[in-house]
Design a protein around this motif. Sequence first.
Motif, PDB file in Angstrom:
ATOM      1  N   VAL A  91      -2.939  98.407 -17.326  1.00 31.23           N
ATOM      2  CA  VAL A  91      -2.695  99.510 -18.094  1.00 31.23           C
ATOM      3  C   VAL A  91      -3.744  99.193 -19.136  1.00 31.23           C
ATOM      4  CG1 VAL A  91      -1.415 100.105 -20.099  1.00 31.23           C
ATOM      5  CG2 VAL A  91      -0.024  99.479 -17.968  1.00 31.23           C
ATOM      6  N   PHE A  92      -4.210  98.224 -19.536  1.00 32.60           N
ATOM      7  CA  PHE A  92      -5.388  98.338 -20.449  1.00 32.60           C
ATOM      8  C   PHE A  92      -6.559  98.654 -19.636  1.00 32.60           C
ATOM      9  CE2 PHE A  92      -9.146  95.494 -21.254  1.00 32.60           C
ATOM     10  CZ  PHE A  92      -9.567  95.942 -22.312  1.00 32.60           C
ATOM     11  N   LEU A  93      -6.808  98.350 -18.365  1.00 34.39           N
ATOM     12  CA  LEU A  93      -8.289  98.832 -17.973  1.00 34.39           C
ATOM     13  C   LEU A  93      -8.125 100.293 -17.623  1.00 34.39           C
ATOM     14  CD1 LEU A  93      -8.861  95.845 -15.090  1.00 34.39           C
ATOM     15  CD2 LEU A  93     -10.102  96.506 -17.396  1.00 34.39           C
ATOM     16  N   ALA A  94      -7.024 100.898 -17.641  1.00 32.84           N
ATOM     17  CA  ALA A  94      -6.835 102.317 -17.250  1.00 32.84           C
ATOM     18  C   ALA A  94      -6.767 103.122 -18.407  1.00 32.84           C
ATOM     19  CB  ALA A  94      -5.216 102.312 -16.477  1.00 32.84           C
ATOM     20  N   SER A  95      -6.796 102.423 -19.626  1.00 26.44           N
ATOM     21  CA  SER A  95      -6.587 103.017 -20.931  1.00 26.44           C
ATOM     22  C   SER A  95      -7.859 103.421 -21.528  1.00 26.44           C
ATOM     23  CB  SER A  95      -5.575 102.198 -21.773  1.00 26.44           C
ATOM     24  OG  SER A  95      -6.576 101.120 -22.417  1.00 26.44           O
ATOM     25  N   ASP A  96      -7.668 104.241 -22.716  1.00 31.72           N
ATOM     26  CA  ASP A  96      -8.989 104.477 -23.602  1.00 31.72           C
ATOM     27  C   ASP A  96      -9.535 103.219 -24.086  1.00 31.72           C
ATOM     28  OD1 ASP A  96      -8.843 107.214 -22.589  1.00 31.72           O
ATOM     29  OD2 ASP A  96      -7.799 107.893 -24.725  1.00 31.72           O
ATOM     30  N   ALA A  97      -8.616 102.284 -24.331  1.00 34.54           N
ATOM     31  CA  ALA A  97      -9.038 100.925 -24.910  1.00 34.54           C
ATOM     32  C   ALA A  97     -10.198 100.293 -24.178  1.00 34.54           C
ATOM     33  CB  ALA A  97      -7.946 100.058 -25.338  1.00 34.54           C
ATOM     34  N   ALA A  98     -10.173 100.549 -22.978  1.00 39.67           N
ATOM     35  CA  ALA A  98     -11.292 100.277 -21.967  1.00 39.67           C
ATOM     36  C   ALA A  98     -12.312 101.198 -21.626  1.00 39.67           C
ATOM     37  CB  ALA A  98     -10.587  99.624 -20.794  1.00 39.67           C
ATOM     38  N   ALA A  99     -12.493 102.082 -22.350  1.00 38.08           N
ATOM     39  CA  ALA A  99     -13.175 103.389 -21.890  1.00 38.08           C
ATOM     40  C   ALA A  99     -14.699 103.062 -21.735  1.00 38.08           C
ATOM     41  CB  ALA A  99     -13.442 104.374 -23.201  1.00 38.08           C
ATOM     42  N   TYR A 100     -15.238 101.742 -22.070  1.00 35.32           N
ATOM     43  CA  TYR A 100     -16.668 101.384 -21.946  1.00 35.32           C
ATOM     44  C   TYR A 100     -16.573 100.423 -20.661  1.00 35.32           C
ATOM     45  CZ  TYR A 100     -21.690 101.039 -22.798  1.00 35.32           C
ATOM     46  OH  TYR A 100     -23.026 101.168 -22.474  1.00 35.32           O
ATOM     47  N   ILE A 101     -15.517  99.972 -20.428  1.00 38.01           N
ATOM     48  CA  ILE A 101     -15.415  98.824 -19.124  1.00 38.01           C
ATOM     49  C   ILE A 101     -15.482  99.498 -17.883  1.00 38.01           C
ATOM     50  CG2 ILE A 101     -14.154  97.132 -18.365  1.00 38.01           C
ATOM     51  CD1 ILE A 101     -13.129  96.545 -21.256  1.00 38.01           C
ATOM     52  N   SER A 102     -16.457  99.377 -17.140  1.00 37.12           N
ATOM     53  CA  SER A 102     -16.411  99.550 -15.405  1.00 37.12           C
ATOM     54  C   SER A 102     -17.377  98.629 -14.808  1.00 37.12           C
ATOM     55  CB  SER A 102     -17.021 101.010 -15.580  1.00 37.12           C
ATOM     56  OG  SER A 102     -16.834 101.598 -14.120  1.00 37.12           O
ATOM     57  N   GLY A 103     -16.801  98.297 -13.712  1.00 39.61           N
ATOM     58  CA  GLY A 103     -17.482  97.279 -12.705  1.00 39.61           C
ATOM     59  C   GLY A 103     -17.288  95.771 -13.115  1.00 39.61           C
ATOM     60  N   ALA A 104     -16.182  95.756 -13.837  1.00 35.07           N
ATOM     61  CA  ALA A 104     -15.563  94.541 -14.424  1.00 35.07           C
ATOM     62  C   ALA A 104     -14.688  93.744 -13.449  1.00 35.07           C
ATOM     63  CB  ALA A 104     -15.157  94.499 -15.726  1.00 35.07           C
ATOM     64  N   ALA A 105     -14.576  92.354 -13.469  1.00 36.69           N
ATOM     65  CA  ALA A 105     -13.875  91.598 -12.837  1.00 36.69           C
ATOM     66  C   ALA A 105     -12.936  90.736 -13.926  1.00 36.69           C
ATOM     67  CB  ALA A 105     -14.289  90.861 -11.717  1.00 36.69           C
ATOM     68  N   LEU A 106     -11.751  91.321 -14.397  1.00 35.84           N
ATOM     69  CA  LEU A 106     -10.889  90.641 -15.062  1.00 35.84           C
ATOM     70  C   LEU A 106      -9.978  89.700 -14.819  1.00 35.84           C
ATOM     71  CD1 LEU A 106      -9.827  90.514 -18.294  1.00 35.84           C
ATOM     72  CD2 LEU A 106      -8.484  92.168 -17.722  1.00 35.84           C
ATOM     73  N   PRO A 107     -10.048  88.194 -14.885  1.00 35.63           N
ATOM     74  CA  PRO A 107      -9.400  87.356 -14.470  1.00 35.63           C
ATOM     75  C   PRO A 107      -7.975  87.253 -15.168  1.00 35.63           C
ATOM     76  CG  PRO A 107     -11.509  86.437 -15.248  1.00 35.63           C
ATOM     77  CD  PRO A 107     -11.292  87.369 -15.673  1.00 35.63           C
ATOM     78  N   VAL A 108      -6.833  87.175 -14.360  1.00 37.51           N
ATOM     79  CA  VAL A 108      -5.296  87.117 -14.653  1.00 37.51           C
ATOM     80  C   VAL A 108      -4.685  86.070 -14.091  1.00 37.51           C
ATOM     81  CG1 VAL A 108      -3.300  88.349 -15.358  1.00 37.51           C
ATOM     82  CG2 VAL A 108      -5.345  89.803 -15.096  1.00 37.51           C
ATOM     83  N   HIS A 109      -5.355  84.839 -14.568  1.00 40.03           N
ATOM     84  CA  HIS A 109      -4.771  83.549 -13.795  1.00 40.03           C
ATOM     85  C   HIS A 109      -4.566  82.419 -14.655  1.00 40.03           C
ATOM     86  CE1 HIS A 109      -8.754  82.431 -15.120  1.00 40.03           C
ATOM     87  NE2 HIS A 109      -9.335  82.599 -13.970  1.00 40.03           N
TER      88      HIS A 109
END
Length: 246
Positions: free
Chosen positions: A210-228
């Motif tokens: 949800v965070f990556l799809a939201s406007d809060a992440a509007a300037y994030i693209s091409g990123a790999a976010l670890p959830v581990h």
Amino acid sequence: MGLHGKVAVVTGGTRGVGAGIARAFADAGARVLVCARRPPEMPVGGVEFAPLDLRDPPAVHAFFAALPRLDVLVNNAGGTPHRRLTEADAERHARVIELNLVTPLTASLAAHPHLRRARGSIVMIGSVSGSRPSPGSAAYGAAKAGLESLARSMAVEWAPEVRVNTLVVGMVRTELSHLHYGGEQGIAAVERTVPLGRLARPADVGAAAVFLASDAAAYISGAALPVHGGGERPAFLDVATVTEED
């Protein structure tokens, strides 16, 4: 991070991590449509289901063409049985790669016209298996490594209209975890290897998506976010002996 008025498609969103992602998007206010070959055993409130075999490209293109709108695509469908390389032929391993790499590409291409119009985003569900040795699921690990690379290239080719990011997911506790880790005792032992002290929950992955799809992440693209949960403790730390001399 509200997604009110947005439309999200979650592939393979009928159980486990996918159901957690679908629930998180619904809770954030999105209209959520999950697609898979089989309907969910326990439907999630506020989430619609559509039957779809993602390995059938004409059916995938027809499915997305029929949508009136799309803002977010979550490529979650995938998985693999535990199988060592010499226990199957290349064709069987290739089917694992098809499911985990080719079908996200097929869905993304079919969704692209909608996402471009909406200036939407794609969230790939990757795995730590793509960045470390993955014995028993080598083809899966190779596919997940390819998926992360694919996402980075998509992020460049489809910018600025479409953002593309990857969640690099570690071990998750789902309704099938007892089959992988040997019951509650095994799960507890595995959890002790995670720095944060537990396996992820599907809701943890959903919140990150949800965070990556939201406007809060509007300037994030091409990123790999670890959830581990902090990753894996290096094995040598458990076997090394440190001798201190006075």
